[in-house]
Design a protein around this motif. Structure first.
Motif, PDB file in Angstrom:
ATOM      1  N   ASP A 256      36.169  10.747 -47.485  1.00  0.00           N
ATOM      2  CA  ASP A 256      35.961  11.872 -48.153  1.00  0.00           C
ATOM      3  C   ASP A 256      34.752  12.372 -47.899  1.00  0.00           C
ATOM      4  O   ASP A 256      34.652  13.677 -48.178  1.00  0.00           O
ATOM      5  CB  ASP A 256      36.114  10.723 -49.519  1.00  0.00           C
ATOM      6  N   GLU A 257      33.770  11.110 -48.349  1.00  0.00           N
ATOM      7  CA  GLU A 257      31.683  11.649 -48.171  1.00  0.00           C
ATOM      8  C   GLU A 257      31.646  12.271 -46.784  1.00  0.00           C
ATOM      9  O   GLU A 257      31.127  13.847 -46.982  1.00  0.00           O
ATOM     10  CB  GLU A 257      31.209  10.462 -48.000  1.00  0.00           C
ATOM     11  N   ALA A 258      32.255  11.800 -45.949  1.00  0.00           N
ATOM     12  CA  ALA A 258      32.347  12.278 -44.373  1.00  0.00           C
ATOM     13  C   ALA A 258      32.891  13.748 -44.647  1.00  0.00           C
ATOM     14  O   ALA A 258      31.883  15.074 -43.684  1.00  0.00           O
ATOM     15  CB  ALA A 258      32.838  11.843 -43.198  1.00  0.00           C
ATOM     16  N   GLY A 259      33.800  14.249 -44.735  1.00  0.00           N
ATOM     17  CA  GLY A 259      34.798  15.266 -44.382  1.00  0.00           C
ATOM     18  C   GLY A 259      33.856  16.490 -46.241  1.00  0.00           C
ATOM     19  O   GLY A 259      33.922  17.903 -45.150  1.00  0.00           O
ATOM     20  N   GLU A 260      33.191  15.997 -46.808  1.00  0.00           N
ATOM     21  CA  GLU A 260      31.932  16.847 -47.934  1.00  0.00           C
ATOM     22  C   GLU A 260      31.531  17.571 -46.552  1.00  0.00           C
ATOM     23  O   GLU A 260      30.830  19.079 -47.137  1.00  0.00           O
ATOM     24  CB  GLU A 260      31.535  16.293 -48.283  1.00  0.00           C
ATOM     25  N   ARG A 261      30.758  16.321 -45.781  1.00  0.00           N
ATOM     26  CA  ARG A 261      29.134  16.860 -44.894  1.00  0.00           C
ATOM     27  C   ARG A 261      30.104  17.705 -44.097  1.00  0.00           C
ATOM     28  O   ARG A 261      29.050  18.643 -43.700  1.00  0.00           O
ATOM     29  CB  ARG A 261      28.760  15.730 -44.346  1.00  0.00           C
ATOM     30  N   TRP A 262      31.151  17.702 -43.509  1.00  0.00           N
ATOM     31  CA  TRP A 262      31.528  18.118 -41.616  1.00  0.00           C
ATOM     32  C   TRP A 262      32.561  18.301 -42.102  1.00  0.00           C
ATOM     33  O   TRP A 262      33.756  17.233 -41.702  1.00  0.00           O
ATOM     34  CB  TRP A 262      31.477  16.936 -41.174  1.00  0.00           C
ATOM     35  N   ARG A 263      32.583  19.551 -42.743  1.00  0.00           N
ATOM     36  CA  ARG A 263      34.565  20.140 -42.901  1.00  0.00           C
ATOM     37  C   ARG A 263      36.252  20.632 -42.095  1.00  0.00           C
ATOM     38  O   ARG A 263      37.068  21.076 -42.047  1.00  0.00           O
ATOM     39  CB  ARG A 263      34.739  21.527 -44.081  1.00  0.00           C
ATOM     40  N   GLY A 264      35.082  20.342 -40.939  1.00  0.00           N
ATOM     41  CA  GLY A 264      35.876  21.037 -39.601  1.00  0.00           C
ATOM     42  C   GLY A 264      36.507  19.862 -38.995  1.00  0.00           C
ATOM     43  O   GLY A 264      36.889  20.110 -38.413  1.00  0.00           O
ATOM     44  N   ILE A 265      36.502  18.508 -39.481  1.00  0.00           N
ATOM     45  CA  ILE A 265      36.563  17.433 -38.955  1.00  0.00           C
ATOM     46  C   ILE A 265      37.542  16.679 -40.496  1.00  0.00           C
ATOM     47  O   ILE A 265      37.413  16.610 -41.326  1.00  0.00           O
ATOM     48  CB  ILE A 265      36.102  16.561 -38.751  1.00  0.00           C
ATOM     49  N   ARG A 266      38.773  16.152 -39.946  1.00  0.00           N
ATOM     50  CA  ARG A 266      39.621  14.887 -40.575  1.00  0.00           C
ATOM     51  C   ARG A 266      39.090  14.099 -40.469  1.00  0.00           C
ATOM     52  O   ARG A 266      39.430  13.331 -39.319  1.00  0.00           O
ATOM     53  CB  ARG A 266      41.042  15.740 -40.566  1.00  0.00           C
ATOM     54  N   PHE A 267      38.343  12.769 -41.102  1.00  0.00           N
ATOM     55  CA  PHE A 267      37.824  12.098 -41.110  1.00  0.00           C
ATOM     56  C   PHE A 267      39.007  11.112 -41.370  1.00  0.00           C
ATOM     57  O   PHE A 267      39.929  11.024 -42.236  1.00  0.00           O
ATOM     58  CB  PHE A 267      36.625  11.774 -41.325  1.00  0.00           C
ATOM     59  N   ASP A 268      39.356  10.182 -40.472  1.00  0.00           N
ATOM     60  CA  ASP A 268      39.913   8.704 -40.123  1.00  0.00           C
ATOM     61  C   ASP A 268      39.933   7.325 -40.388  1.00  0.00           C
ATOM     62  O   ASP A 268      38.991   6.646 -39.532  1.00  0.00           O
ATOM     63  CB  ASP A 268      40.482   8.856 -38.606  1.00  0.00           C
ATOM     64  N   GLN A 269      39.953   6.963 -41.750  1.00  0.00           N
ATOM     65  CA  GLN A 269      39.762   5.823 -42.363  1.00  0.00           C
ATOM     66  C   GLN A 269      38.433   5.357 -42.626  1.00  0.00           C
ATOM     67  O   GLN A 269      37.883   4.434 -43.702  1.00  0.00           O
ATOM     68  CB  GLN A 269      40.709   4.470 -41.445  1.00  0.00           C
ATOM     69  N   GLN A 270      37.375   5.202 -41.432  1.00  0.00           N
ATOM     70  CA  GLN A 270      36.099   4.728 -41.973  1.00  0.00           C
ATOM     71  C   GLN A 270      34.608   5.447 -40.376  1.00  0.00           C
ATOM     72  O   GLN A 270      35.807   5.913 -39.411  1.00  0.00           O
ATOM     73  CB  GLN A 270      35.854   3.334 -41.090  1.00  0.00           C
ATOM     74  N   VAL A 271      33.687   5.679 -41.103  1.00  0.00           N
ATOM     75  CA  VAL A 271      32.999   6.786 -40.495  1.00  0.00           C
ATOM     76  C   VAL A 271      32.101   6.093 -40.103  1.00  0.00           C
ATOM     77  O   VAL A 271      31.317   5.641 -41.479  1.00  0.00           O
ATOM     78  CB  VAL A 271      32.800   7.905 -40.798  1.00  0.00           C
ATOM     79  N   LEU A 272      31.095   6.257 -38.882  1.00  0.00           N
ATOM     80  CA  LEU A 272      30.114   5.380 -38.346  1.00  0.00           C
ATOM     81  C   LEU A 272      29.433   6.961 -38.052  1.00  0.00           C
ATOM     82  O   LEU A 272      29.747   7.468 -37.575  1.00  0.00           O
ATOM     83  CB  LEU A 272      30.249   4.416 -37.714  1.00  0.00           C
ATOM     84  N   HIS A 273      27.832   7.150 -38.742  1.00  0.00           N
ATOM     85  CA  HIS A 273      27.049   7.968 -38.941  1.00  0.00           C
ATOM     86  C   HIS A 273      26.438   7.868 -38.475  1.00  0.00           C
ATOM     87  O   HIS A 273      25.284   6.429 -38.808  1.00  0.00           O
ATOM     88  CB  HIS A 273      26.905   8.881 -40.384  1.00  0.00           C
TER      89      HIS A 273
END
Length: 374
Positions: free
Chosen positions: A118-135
């Motif tokens: 959800d946090e990643a989606g707020e930063r980069w709304r062009g991508i639907r993120f899946d389960q966990q995100v490594l930035h």
């Protein structure tokens, strides 16, 4: 005509150009020969974007990452041109290794953070993120169309002889030298070199197979077909991205992990990794494989809400892949070999140039995982 240069580099793509740069910085006499013209689109090094993805955990690659950032910066300063845009890289999906990668990178001094989708989606709304995100904020995009000419231009300024449209038509190895026959518009020339650096990409097995005596890991040449999708959300911010699938039904129809990035002026690049049709590099169609193309569109409809999945331009390049996807960096007699970069080598280009220069000058060997005899 017979000439006797110190070192001939065969193949003027990314790795050969970097090797010429690295050798010229050491004051070595270098001749770089490339069978095609500058800026050609027949191999693996064209286009204006490649991800610099720091997502490694093996120590050899992590050490190369740190050196790579330093050398790209040196090339930028020496050439007076920006080559790396630090957009950051995000890797997501159910891969259980992502926390371990984050820990390894942090220990090595490279920034890494785990985010909720959800946090990643707020930063980069062009991508639907899946389960966990490594930035990984230190990552970003490199520009091959600017980098390759910079390597060659700076090498030439130090005396390197850069020859495009020059093909090696004969390759014979003796105990202490290599005899080459070169063919160009100027005619045929015989060259006897103290050593040769082979960075011929998809043509490596053809070249060395003709010479005989070289036992290398199998090199598979594939035609990869990423797409540039039109951006549907002009306000979205785009990092480079990688998406690793799991085993659930939502991943049915996937060919591999997906990688992507924003290519300014062209759209959002996305592609499967290393699963294109096996090809002869001299007999390519350059046309997308229809089923893989349709599957990539389906992926975009589900996971890339910031693009128009029905509006795209197909592009074509080659991968030359080893069975373990580790590179070949080794010396066999007077022949130094750089091959099998397996679709993840470009980020390491100046480091690979340094390693090839080390091998050519006898400074130090490459890491064990890159030996041809592994």
């Amino acid at each position: 005509m017979n000439t006797v240069p110190d070192t001939v580099v065969i193949g003027g793509g990314a790795m050969g150009s970097a090797a010429a740069w690295a050798l010229s910085r050491r004051g070595r006499q270098v001749t770089l020969v490339e069978q095609f013209g500058p800026g050609h689109k027949i191999g693996a090094s064209h286009g204006s974007t490649r991800n610099l993805n720091p997502g490694y955990q093996r120590p050899e690659y992590v050490a190369m990452l740190a050196e790579s950032f330093t050398l790209w910066e040196e090339l930028e300063q020496e050439g007076g041109e920006q080559l790396l845009t630090r957009t950051g890289i995000v890797t997501h999906g159910p891969d259980p290794q992502l926390p371990e990668i984050a820990a390894v990178l942090t220990q090595a001094g490279l920034r890494a953070e785990l985010l909720h989708p959800d946090e990643a989606g707020e930063r980069w709304r062009g991508i639907r993120f899946d389960q966990q995100v490594l930035h990984m904020p230190d990552g970003g995009q490199l520009n091959p169309e600017a980098a390759l000419p910079a390597f060659r231009r700076l090498a030439a300024a130090r005396g390197a002889d850069i020859r495009h449209n020059t093909k090696v038509v004969d390759f014979q190895v003796t105990d202490d030298s290599v005899r080459l026959v070169l063919e160009s518009a100027a005619g045929t020339e015989t060259v006897t070199a103290a050593q040769v650096v082979v960075t011929a990409g998809g043509w490596t097995e053809k070249l060395l197979g003709a010479a005989g005596g070289f036992r290398l890991p199998k090199l598979t040449v594939t035609q990869e077909q990423p797409l540039h999708f039109r951006m549907a959300d002009e306000g979205a911010v785009w990092p480079g991205f990688n998406h690793y699938p799991g085993s659930g039904p939502e991943y049915q129809g996937w060919y591999s992990p997906v990688y992507g990035m924003h290519t300014p002026g062209e759209g959002i690049k996305a592609g499967w990794h290393g699963v294109g049709p096996v090809v002869d590099p001299d007999r390519r169609s350059f046309l997308p494989e229809p089923q893989q193309l349709a599957a990539l569109q389906d992926y975009a409809r589900t996971w890339l809400p910031g693009v128009d999945a029905d509006s795209f331009v197909a592009i074509s390049c080659t991968y030359t892949t080893t069975p373990d996807e580790d590179f070949i960096l080794d010396r066999i007699g007077p022949v130094v070999i750089g091959a099998g970069f397996s679709g993840h080598g470009f980020k390491f280009t100046p480091v690979i140039g340094r390693i090839l220069a080390d091998l050519a000058t006898g400074t130090r060997p490459a890491p064990e995982i890159f030996r041809a005899s592994r």
